[in-house]
Write a protein that holds these residues in place. Sequence first.
Motif, short mmCIF file in Angstrom:
data_model
loop_
_atom_site.label_atom_id
_atom_site.label_comp_id
_atom_site.label_asym_id
_atom_site.label_seq_id
_atom_site.Cartn_x
_atom_site.Cartn_y
_atom_site.Cartn_z
N VAL A 188 0.88 -1.17 0.00
CA VAL A 188 0.00 0.00 0.00
C VAL A 188 0.91 1.21 0.00
CG1 VAL A 188 -1.79 1.28 1.21
CG2 VAL A 188 -1.78 -1.23 1.28
N TRP A 189 1.08 1.80 -1.16
CA TRP A 189 2.04 2.88 -1.31
C TRP A 189 1.42 4.23 -0.94
CZ3 TRP A 189 6.94 1.56 -1.80
CH2 TRP A 189 7.26 0.31 -2.36
N ALA A 190 2.21 5.02 -0.19
CA ALA A 190 1.76 6.34 0.22
C ALA A 190 2.93 7.32 0.12
CB ALA A 190 1.22 6.30 1.65
N ASP A 191 2.63 8.56 -0.24
CA ASP A 191 3.68 9.57 -0.32
C ASP A 191 4.40 9.67 1.02
OD1 ASP A 191 2.70 9.96 -2.83
OD2 ASP A 191 1.91 11.97 -2.48
N ALA A 192 5.73 9.75 0.98
CA ALA A 192 6.52 9.76 2.21
C ALA A 192 7.90 10.35 1.95
CB ALA A 192 6.66 8.34 2.77
N PRO A 193 8.50 10.94 2.97
CA PRO A 193 9.85 11.48 2.82
C PRO A 193 10.89 10.37 2.80
CG PRO A 193 9.14 11.74 5.08
CD PRO A 193 7.96 11.18 4.33
N VAL A 194 12.08 10.72 2.37
CA VAL A 194 13.22 9.81 2.35
C VAL A 194 14.26 10.23 3.38
CG1 VAL A 194 15.13 8.95 0.92
CG2 VAL A 194 12.87 9.28 -0.09
N LEU A 195 14.36 11.53 3.64
CA LEU A 195 15.44 12.09 4.43
C LEU A 195 14.94 12.82 5.67
CD1 LEU A 195 17.37 13.62 1.43
CD2 LEU A 195 18.30 11.82 2.91
N ARG A 196 15.82 12.87 6.70
CA ARG A 196 15.66 13.81 7.79
C ARG A 196 16.29 15.12 7.31
NH1 ARG A 196 13.71 12.63 13.10
NH2 ARG A 196 14.17 14.84 13.27
N THR A 197 15.45 16.05 6.88
CA THR A 197 15.97 17.31 6.33
C THR A 197 16.37 18.30 7.41
OG1 THR A 197 13.70 18.11 6.09
CG2 THR A 197 14.72 17.07 4.17
N ASP A 198 16.08 18.00 8.69
CA ASP A 198 16.56 18.85 9.77
C ASP A 198 17.95 18.44 10.23
OD1 ASP A 198 15.71 16.44 10.83
OD2 ASP A 198 14.95 17.32 12.68
N GLN A 199 18.50 17.40 9.60
CA GLN A 199 19.86 16.94 9.87
C GLN A 199 20.67 17.04 8.58
OE1 GLN A 199 20.62 16.08 13.03
NE2 GLN A 199 18.50 16.22 13.73
N SER A 200 21.94 16.73 8.64
CA SER A 200 22.77 16.75 7.44
C SER A 200 22.31 15.69 6.45
CB SER A 200 24.24 16.50 7.80
OG SER A 200 24.74 17.53 8.64
N PHE A 201 22.32 16.04 5.16
CA PHE A 201 21.95 15.07 4.13
C PHE A 201 22.62 15.43 2.82
CE2 PHE A 201 18.63 18.33 3.79
CZ PHE A 201 18.55 18.54 2.42
N THR A 202 22.59 14.46 1.89
CA THR A 202 23.21 14.61 0.58
C THR A 202 22.27 14.06 -0.48
OG1 THR A 202 25.42 14.35 1.54
CG2 THR A 202 25.22 14.03 -0.85
N LEU A 203 22.16 14.78 -1.60
CA LEU A 203 21.42 14.31 -2.78
C LEU A 203 22.37 14.33 -3.97
CD1 LEU A 203 18.04 16.20 -2.35
CD2 LEU A 203 18.38 13.73 -2.21
N ALA A 204 22.37 13.25 -4.75
CA ALA A 204 23.24 13.15 -5.91
C ALA A 204 22.44 12.62 -7.08
CB ALA A 204 24.43 12.23 -5.61
N THR A 205 22.68 13.17 -8.27
CA THR A 205 21.99 12.66 -9.46
C THR A 205 22.72 13.10 -10.72
OG1 THR A 205 19.81 12.44 -10.50
CG2 THR A 205 20.47 14.65 -9.83
#
Length: 588
Positions: free
Chosen positions: A422-439
């Motif tokens: 049962v798929w539902a929209d959801a975050p991947v990251l804790r954006t209030d902490q350090s994070f990295t996105l690469a593409t």
Amino acid sequence: MHHTLLCATHYCPAGHHCAQVTAGWRCLHRPVTLTRRPAGRAWIPSGQLGRTSAGKGVMTSYFSSGRARTSTLAMAVAAALLPAGAAEAAPRGSTTIDRPAPATAFWSVETYPGITREQALADNQPAVGGDSPLTPVGLGWEQDARLVGGEASAFDGASSYLSASPTTLDSAGTFSVAAWVRLTDASVSRDFVSKAGSRHATLSVGYDKASNRWQVRMPTKTGKGAKWSVARSTSAPRVGLWTHVAVVHDAAARTLTLWVDGVAEATKFRVTAVNHPAGEFRLGRGDATWWRGNLADVRVYDRTLVAQDFTGWRASDPGSGGFDEPGLLRPVQVGKWNFENAIPCYDESIDDPTLCSAPDSTAFDRQLYLTQGSYVDAGRQGSVLALDGTHWIDDPSDPHYGETTREYARSQANRGEPGNPVWADAPVLRTDQSFTLATWVRLDPSRGAQTVVSQDAAGGHALRLGWEPVDGGRWTLVVPADGAGAPGGAATEATAPAADADLWHHLVVVLDAAHRQVLLHVDGTLVRTVALDAAGQPRQATGSLVVGRVSTAAGPEGWLYGQVDDLGAYQGAMSSADVAALFVAQRV
């Protein structure tokens, strides 16, 4: 099954190391034996090896002296100088090269898919320093505290703690202790690591209220009249922020060093240390102080940690044993989409959860939901996500033929069972902490301003990475100070030239919450570092990670007309060296 080290999002079995290979990070067996073949003049790896100087005449190798960190020069062989006949006649010889000594005890102290609470408290290094599982007392677990989709150990500041065998750490000897810590209450002093003594702890590490600093304390003896060696950080702890704290005691040099986020902030000299053989090793408490917050990735070593242990060892580093080793600060990959098994979206109204999706290849098993008209095309080195605003169907008789579409992808999590999702929209990251996105991305500049990746937030967006037709074209990273991008609001912005955006480029965004800055990398190179706006504070965004458009107060905009490949999400700040290595590993 016991494991030794975190490799991307999984653990390597004992006797293996984490190495980056063509297909990604993999666990490879160690150690490596280098053999000089009788017929040649070069030293040839018979196992996996990062680098040799074969063909240059000299190969210098190092090995670890016992379980200590100190590297010893093993040999330097000028094989190329040997006469051909001598080389042929020389007996076959070999030397074994080992990596820097691993932790003698290691507990993840957090769960995520594939790791249970019981496993989180098990010692992942039982074969190195003896099995030292943690025994919980009143321990809690906090959902999504460090990794979205995981649980971190939670301490109530009053009675909860974890204990391990007294043999886990000898506080009189050379040792290091390292952990990710999150302080949630700074109203009193609190210890997160200690070693019990007969009258008082022989080691205490935590937060000191009086100085508002991280602190480590060690007494000269366990009884009355003890004097204390104290080292305090130069940086002030920030409530709610995950911070990496490590303590290093060098018995020979008689030094005690406190490391914060990979920086040696304080060193105490002429330290006299003591150990109580019957004193248990404790997490979450001191003698009379109790930790309130979370812990993760706790490790104990019987050697001194050095800078490369935090940033990562390169195969070319003396003392590395010829291996690339991930550092203690390396972020955890929590999302990976290469679109190889993605399914283009013909019609969103079709009730089939396997359609219109790109699966995540990490253990978190999230997906990107592809909106109607989104296509999966052949690209750089396999499949890519293709967005162009027109339905991909090429049959003129099909009702969707030539249809104008709004194409993008958004992250979802499975709230059902694996076999009945049962798929539902959801975050991947804790954006209030350090994070990295690469593409990787390439786009059509003629279509105007476009969004590559964004983070949905209530009422808008928490981050936008895109392209703008300004000054001949530029990459633009925007982090709104209010966490939503309200019109006219303050924001942090980093830009870089992008005159050839119609070609493939590797973009990496790092939000470093500890240093309050954002970093933009293009094609493996750091091009901009910008301090976060003074009015802004990283906040947790509850929306999806989005590819191909951005949410604003006026509605979605900035549609992407182009292709995206190898999208990766990481919890933590990736170093520039690791960004460069990622670029090299993925480029065609």
